[in-house]
Design a protein around this motif. Sequence first.
Motif, short mmCIF file in Angstrom:
data_model
loop_
_atom_site.label_atom_id
_atom_site.label_comp_id
_atom_site.label_asym_id
_atom_site.label_seq_id
_atom_site.Cartn_x
_atom_site.Cartn_y
_atom_site.Cartn_z
N CYS A 94 134.05 49.65 5.08
CA CYS A 94 133.21 50.86 5.24
C CYS A 94 133.31 51.74 4.00
O CYS A 94 132.29 52.18 3.46
N ASP A 95 134.54 52.02 3.56
CA ASP A 95 134.73 52.93 2.43
C ASP A 95 134.13 52.38 1.14
O ASP A 95 133.54 53.12 0.35
N GLY A 96 134.27 51.06 0.94
CA GLY A 96 133.86 50.49 -0.34
C GLY A 96 132.45 49.95 -0.38
O GLY A 96 131.89 49.72 -1.46
N PHE A 97 131.83 49.75 0.80
CA PHE A 97 130.57 49.03 0.83
C PHE A 97 129.62 49.53 1.92
O PHE A 97 128.53 50.03 1.64
N LEU A 98 130.04 49.42 3.19
CA LEU A 98 129.09 49.57 4.28
C LEU A 98 128.52 50.98 4.41
O LEU A 98 127.35 51.13 4.81
N LEU A 99 129.31 51.99 4.08
CA LEU A 99 128.79 53.36 4.20
C LEU A 99 127.86 53.73 3.04
O LEU A 99 127.24 54.79 3.06
N LYS A 100 127.76 52.85 2.05
CA LYS A 100 126.93 53.14 0.87
C LYS A 100 125.56 52.48 0.94
O LYS A 100 124.75 52.65 0.02
#
Length: 256
Positions: A94-100
């Motif tokens: 989530c922090d590195g990919f999915l929330l972006k």
Amino acid sequence: MAHKKSKPTILKFDSEEDVAVALAKYTADLSEKYIRDKGSFSVVLSGGTLIDTLRKMVEPPYKDSVDWSKWLIFWVDERVVPLDSDDSNYKLACDGFLLKVPIPSGNIYAINDKLSPDGAANDYEARLKHLVESKIIPISDASGFPKFDLMLLGMGPDGHVASLFPTHQQRYEKKRWVTFITDSPKPPPPRITFTFPVINSSSEIAMVVTGADLANTVKIALGGGLEPGSTPLPCMEVSPEGGLTWFLDKDAASKL
């Protein structure tokens, strides 16, 4: 039914940055293909450095050109910890990919972090079976296990993939889709993991391996460096029905 083992494609790059660039193009191209052919793109993530190596996906041109609404996200293994824990592969992703990127939250299949390892594995398998029954995930004609479009795997210096470790019996599991481990040699010890029949039913697998600390393991896996009579490494059992592509930087490939 055993499938014919296909020969892997081995790609070597000068740097981890070049691996990240190539991995993004590979993933975006597969996304376009599967969404065009079947209306969705199922992606199975792992932990470790993989999410960082996917960083180019959240930059132009891919951030705006990929049809994120059709992605379905799963995990090949997960630590049985709260989803907001720094040990969670879900939080890492989530922090590195999915929330972006705008993947709908309902398309992201995290574990139930309120259950025991055994319970979490059973629950995840039951949810996969529901997706198969709902015709959202197909079943492999060859194996009878769920067939994901793309599995993005890393490996450890001991040759483990997912949470299938060299000296643990879970690597030999043939019936379950998802199993659990309570004594992982890497902390945290409780985890759930896909089994090899599920991993190897994938349409495509990318083995993403960077760093000099993995050069010996790469040599054993790809260069025939296994001592006679010794047990094959788990990473050597990765053999999908479709394509297997190794993405190696110069350091990881240095002993080939």
